[in-house]
Design a protein around this motif. Structure first.
Motif, mmCIF file in Angstrom:
data_model
loop_
_atom_site.group_PDB
_atom_site.id
_atom_site.type_symbol
_atom_site.label_atom_id
_atom_site.label_comp_id
_atom_site.label_asym_id
_atom_site.label_seq_id
_atom_site.Cartn_x
_atom_site.Cartn_y
_atom_site.Cartn_z
ATOM 1 N N ALA A 113 36.553 44.339 35.675
ATOM 2 C CA ALA A 113 35.651 43.753 34.677
ATOM 3 C C ALA A 113 36.273 42.470 34.117
ATOM 4 O O ALA A 113 35.560 41.487 33.873
ATOM 5 N N SER A 114 37.588 42.470 33.930
ATOM 6 C CA SER A 114 38.291 41.267 33.458
ATOM 7 C C SER A 114 38.099 40.139 34.470
ATOM 8 O O SER A 114 37.750 39.005 34.097
ATOM 9 N N GLY A 141 38.913 38.745 28.533
ATOM 10 C CA GLY A 141 38.865 39.495 29.784
ATOM 11 C C GLY A 141 39.359 40.919 29.622
ATOM 12 O O GLY A 141 38.865 41.844 30.271
ATOM 13 N N GLY A 142 40.325 41.119 28.751
ATOM 14 C CA GLY A 142 40.874 42.451 28.521
ATOM 15 C C GLY A 142 39.929 43.391 27.792
ATOM 16 O O GLY A 142 40.151 44.604 27.763
ATOM 17 N N TRP A 184 36.255 36.535 33.838
ATOM 18 C CA TRP A 184 36.960 35.264 34.003
ATOM 19 C C TRP A 184 36.280 34.394 35.059
ATOM 20 O O TRP A 184 36.204 33.180 34.907
ATOM 21 N N GLU A 185 35.788 35.016 36.125
ATOM 22 C CA GLU A 185 35.089 34.240 37.162
ATOM 23 C C GLU A 185 33.872 33.538 36.579
ATOM 24 O O GLU A 185 33.543 32.426 36.965
ATOM 25 N N GLU A 186 33.197 34.185 35.634
ATOM 26 C CA GLU A 186 32.004 33.606 35.021
ATOM 27 C C GLU A 186 32.350 32.565 33.960
ATOM 28 O O GLU A 186 31.644 31.569 33.821
ATOM 29 N N THR A 217 43.858 29.828 25.919
ATOM 30 C CA THR A 217 44.034 30.687 27.088
ATOM 31 C C THR A 217 44.313 32.124 26.661
ATOM 32 O O THR A 217 43.800 33.063 27.269
ATOM 33 N N LEU A 218 45.118 32.306 25.633
ATOM 34 C CA LEU A 218 45.401 33.663 25.155
ATOM 35 C C LEU A 218 44.107 34.345 24.726
ATOM 36 O O LEU A 218 43.895 35.529 25.013
ATOM 37 N N VAL A 219 43.222 33.613 24.069
ATOM 38 C CA VAL A 219 41.923 34.168 23.681
ATOM 39 C C VAL A 219 41.132 34.548 24.930
ATOM 40 O O VAL A 219 40.531 35.628 24.993
#
Length: 178
Positions: A17-18, A61-62, A22-24, A54-56
């Motif tokens: 799912a992550s 994703g998590g 991220w792909e989207e 990036t951390l966000v």
């Protein structure tokens, strides 16, 4: 790892799912989907550089496994900002590194990313060896082009090595090997 969003503790999990999220969401400048290599390059480079945005994105994703119950990006942004304020960016990035490597889901992608950075560094070295200096009779423009090319590639190499070193350090702090 947990993230408190709107007063609720949510478990951060990295899985398919992550990857799908991220792909989207991680697209190029034209809004196009990126290759997995480019997407992971943005994520892992941003993680190592401790880039707050990036951390966000990594936290977003998590939490993707929550599906329709996932908080909005803005809610996650606010929660991560609060967590950064409490822990600091360095500590939060280190915790994300540990979480990303804990279950091994992204270890292969991290290894490929590290290998690509190492190949880039070797490629720069090869480029420097093969690039011909302009002849003494070369025009000033040719000499300046050579100087600028050398400077540009040296800068790229100079940025790659510390990135790899910091990644190794962060990874070493997790106790995980790739």
């Amino acid at each position: 790892m947990e993230l408190k969003v709107n007063g609720k503790e949510l478990q951060v999990k990295f899985n398919f799912a992550s990857l799908k999220l991220w792909e989207e969401k991680i697209v190029d400048a034209d809004g196009n989907k990126q290759s997995d290599d480019a997407m992971f390059d943005r994520l892992f480079t941003g993680l190592v550089q401790k880039d707050p945005r990036t951390l966000v994105n990594i936290f977003n994703g998590g939490l993707a496994y929550l599906g329709k119950d996932k908080p909005t990006y803005e809610e996650i942004f606010n929660a991560v900002s609060e967590k950064m304020g409490e822990k600091g960016v360095n500590k939060l990035a280190q915790e994300l590194m540990a979480e990303l490597t804990a279950n091994g889901f992204f270890k292969g992608s991290m290894k490929l990313w590290m290998d690509s950075i190492e190949r880039q560094i070797k490629g720069y070295d090869k480029f420097f060896k093969e690039l011909k200096k302009p002849a003494k009779s070369a025009t000033n423009e040719e000499k300046e082009n050579y100087r600028q090319t050398m400077q540009r590639y040296q800068l790229l190499k100079d940025q790659s090595k510390p990135l790899l070193d910091e990644f190794d350090k962060m990874l070493g702090d997790t106790g995980v090997t790739l």
